[in-house]
Motif scaffolding. Structure first.
Motif, PDB file in Angstrom:
ATOM      1  N   SER A 146       0.805  -1.225   0.000  1.00  0.00           N
ATOM      2  CA  SER A 146       0.000   0.000   0.000  1.00  0.00           C
ATOM      3  C   SER A 146       0.838   1.274   0.000  1.00  0.00           C
ATOM      4  CB  SER A 146      -0.947   0.014   1.205  1.00  0.00           C
ATOM      5  OG  SER A 146      -0.200   0.026   2.411  1.00  0.00           O
ATOM      6  N   CYS A 147       2.153   1.163   0.192  1.00  0.00           N
ATOM      7  CA  CYS A 147       2.973   2.372   0.170  1.00  0.00           C
ATOM      8  C   CYS A 147       4.349   2.066  -0.424  1.00  0.00           C
ATOM      9  CB  CYS A 147       3.109   2.988   1.555  1.00  0.00           C
ATOM     10  SG  CYS A 147       3.965   1.973   2.752  1.00  0.00           S
ATOM     11  N   GLU A 177      -1.829   1.725  -4.959  1.00  0.00           N
ATOM     12  CA  GLU A 177      -3.109   1.036  -5.051  1.00  0.00           C
ATOM     13  C   GLU A 177      -2.849  -0.246  -5.830  1.00  0.00           C
ATOM     14  OE1 GLU A 177      -7.349   1.275  -7.362  1.00  0.00           O
ATOM     15  OE2 GLU A 177      -6.326   3.157  -6.929  1.00  0.00           O
ATOM     16  N   ARG A 215       1.710   6.506  -2.162  1.00  0.00           N
ATOM     17  CA  ARG A 215       0.745   5.451  -1.939  1.00  0.00           C
ATOM     18  C   ARG A 215       0.751   4.501  -3.126  1.00  0.00           C
ATOM     19  NH1 ARG A 215      -0.260   4.616   2.709  1.00  0.00           N
ATOM     20  NH2 ARG A 215      -2.166   3.549   2.160  1.00  0.00           N
TER      21      ARG A 215
END
Length: 167
Positions: free
Chosen positions: A20-21, A45, A43
């Motif tokens: 996620s990061c 996705e 970030r």
């Protein structure tokens, strides 16, 4: 294909969806004419697709290292970045493509294969990706909470090292 290699490919495939990061550090070497040393964060996705592939849509900011100015104050401002990478798992490798300009303009980067003789990496690029006279290579190493992807880029104008940390 041996059992250990298959297990590592399955491990990477499972790990991808949990990311996620991203943070990264870029470092220009002595032969670089680009001067893109700096650090970024953003970030990720992670999205699974019907064909079994997974994309990382990355958005964030990159801060170029300060260049010395006569006043000693840097005018460098964070730059936004946006990337889309597609990961495709196969029986003997994981293919990585860049889709920043869309699926129809995807650029295949390289196939990551299980490292057999690398002590510090779990995967290595099978062959260098050629972009003009530049050669892109990568290694991927699992960490406790994700993985690191290190890129080296060498060419007549490039001498770059990028260290991405995906968590």
């Amino acid at each position: 294909m041996n059992v250990e290699a298959t297990a590592r490919i399955l491990q990477l495939t499972a790990c991808l969806s949990s990311i996620s990061c991203v943070t990264f550090r870029s470092r220009s070497g002595a032969g670089s004419r680009c001067g893109w040393s700096g650090k970024g964060q953003g970030r990720v996705e992670a999205r699974c697709h019907e064909d079994g592939s997974l994309t990382f849509t990355e958005t964030g900011h990159f801060q170029q290292d300060a260049l010395p100015e006569p006043s000693g104050i840097s005018s460098a401002r964070p730059l936004p970045f946006h990337n889309v990478f597609r990961w495709r798992s196969h029986a003997e490798h994981v293919a990585l493509s860049h889709e920043r300009r869309g699926v129809d303009a995807a650029v295949w980067l390289f196939d990551l294969v299980v490292a057999e003789d690398e002590r510090d990496a779990d995967f290595v690029s099978r062959e260098a990706h050629l972009c003009g006279d530049d050669r892109y290579r990568a290694t991927l190493t699992f960490t406790e909470d994700g993985f690191d992807l290190e890129w080296t880029i060498h060419g007549p104008r490039k001498d770059e090292h990028l260290h991405y940390r995906y968590r």
